[in-house]
Design a protein around this motif. Structure first.
Motif, short mmCIF file in Angstrom:
data_model
loop_
_atom_site.label_atom_id
_atom_site.label_comp_id
_atom_site.label_asym_id
_atom_site.label_seq_id
_atom_site.Cartn_x
_atom_site.Cartn_y
_atom_site.Cartn_z
N SER A 163 -11.64 30.70 -5.48
CA SER A 163 -13.06 30.03 -5.41
C SER A 163 -13.81 30.69 -4.19
O SER A 163 -13.29 30.77 -3.33
CB SER A 163 -12.85 28.75 -5.33
N CYS A 164 -15.17 30.94 -4.48
CA CYS A 164 -16.16 31.69 -3.43
C CYS A 164 -15.66 33.04 -3.02
O CYS A 164 -16.26 33.30 -2.03
CB CYS A 164 -16.00 30.56 -2.32
N GLY A 218 -18.16 36.88 -0.37
CA GLY A 218 -17.97 35.66 -0.12
C GLY A 218 -19.28 34.71 -0.51
O GLY A 218 -20.46 35.49 -0.89
N GLU A 219 -19.42 33.66 -0.27
CA GLU A 219 -20.66 32.72 -0.58
C GLU A 219 -21.79 33.39 0.09
O GLU A 219 -23.16 32.90 -0.27
CB GLU A 219 -20.42 31.16 -0.49
#
Length: 309
Positions: A7-8, A48-49
């Motif tokens: 995730s992310c 990434g985010e």
């Protein structure tokens, strides 16, 4: 089935899908220094985010009219801890409406009726070029009117007998003069008010917020100043024009209540007529007689002996 990252975390293709940018655009942003380099893991690059948030910020700034060069400066300021909130607030204030007037729509039929009832495609094209009308995509029977007041002025002038091409020519000339006034006002306020906020570095949040407040306060001053000066100039020049026109057509001084006709030889009348035309014979004889009277008056005055007292 493709392998999923935690995730992310994104591969470049996944980042492109999430952000709406293309893979090529993401790489170009990296090369320009707008986007941080990804983390290298083995043979893979991992985003990434923060990368996704940055891409969305860039897209938002592009929509606001910023260039990539100015976006880079803003993002560098943000990375240095100064934030973008104040700057974006200032941009929103400057880009906001500078008038309370709201845009409207008008159908082609109503437009034709407003300007005499006869369709005039050339005049419509001219109005679109000038920005008085804006075409609506997919709708050729209706127009957006950014300034209904400006269109109403044009309609009143046309109804008063001014041709459409003369109205558009006048507007082009007037627009150039008004743009000069706007540029001078901005130069003036920049020099004396905003120079401290517009240096080579991006302003801080506090500075940008203060500048935005000043824009709100100063925004109406330009129009108020122009309105007052235009009213003064119109009063001055309208009075002059009226005096000139009334003076040109004012009735002549009352004639002698018992004028006596003076007969002139026929050959004299014919000579005068050949010289000035039949319609100007009376005026010429009157002017010639007045000139002769003035000449003789001057001769008489100059012939008087000087007083010895």
């Amino acid at each position: 089935m493709p392998h999923s990252l935690p995730s992310c975390e994104y591969r470049i293709e996944d980042l492109a899908h999430a952000s709406g940018a293309t893979v090529r655009t993401i790489r170009a942003y990296q090369d320009r220094g707008l986007l941080p380099r990804p983390e290298r893991r083995g043979r893979s690059n991992v985003y990434g985010e923060t990368h996704l948030a940055r891409l969305r910020q860039i897209a938002d700034l592009l929509d606001r009219g910023y260039t990539l060069a100015s976006i880079k400066e803003l993002l560098e300021a943000w990375d240095a801890g100064r934030g973008l909130g104040g700057v974006l607030g200032l941009v929103a204030e400057v880009n906001g409406p500078w008038t309370d007037e709201e845009a409207a729509r008008i159908s082609r039929d109503d437009l034709d009726a407003t300007f005499g009832g006869e369709p005039d495609d050339e005049a419509v094209a001219e109005a679109v070029e000038l920005g008085i009308l804006e075409r609506i995509p997919g709708n050729d029977r209706e127009f957006l009117v950014p300034s209904p007041q400006e269109l109403a002025v044009a309609a009143e002038l046309h109804a008063a007998g001014v041709p459409l091409d003369a109205i558009s020519g006048h507007l082009r000339e007037l627009r150039g003069q008004v743009e000069h006034i706007a540029a001078r006002f901005l130069d003036f306020t920049t020099e004396h008010v905003f120079a401290r906020y517009l240096g080579h570095r991006p302003p801080t949040d506090a500075e940008a917020a203060e500048a935005a407040g000043l824009v709100r306060r100063l925004r109406p001053l330009a129009q108020q100043t122009v309105d007052a000066e235009l009213a003064r100039a119109m009063r001055l020049f309208a009075t002059r024009h009226l005096q000139q026109h009334l003076g040109a057509t004012a009735p002549a001084a009352p004639a002698d209540p018992d004028p006596r006709p003076v007969p002139l030889p026929a050959h004299t009348l014919r000579a005068v007529q050949d010289l000035v035309g039949p319609e100007n014979v009376a005026a010429f004889i009157s002017a010639a007689a007045e000139r002769e009277v003035q000449s003789r008056t001057l001769d008489a005055l100059s012939a008087r002996p000087l007083s010895t007292e």
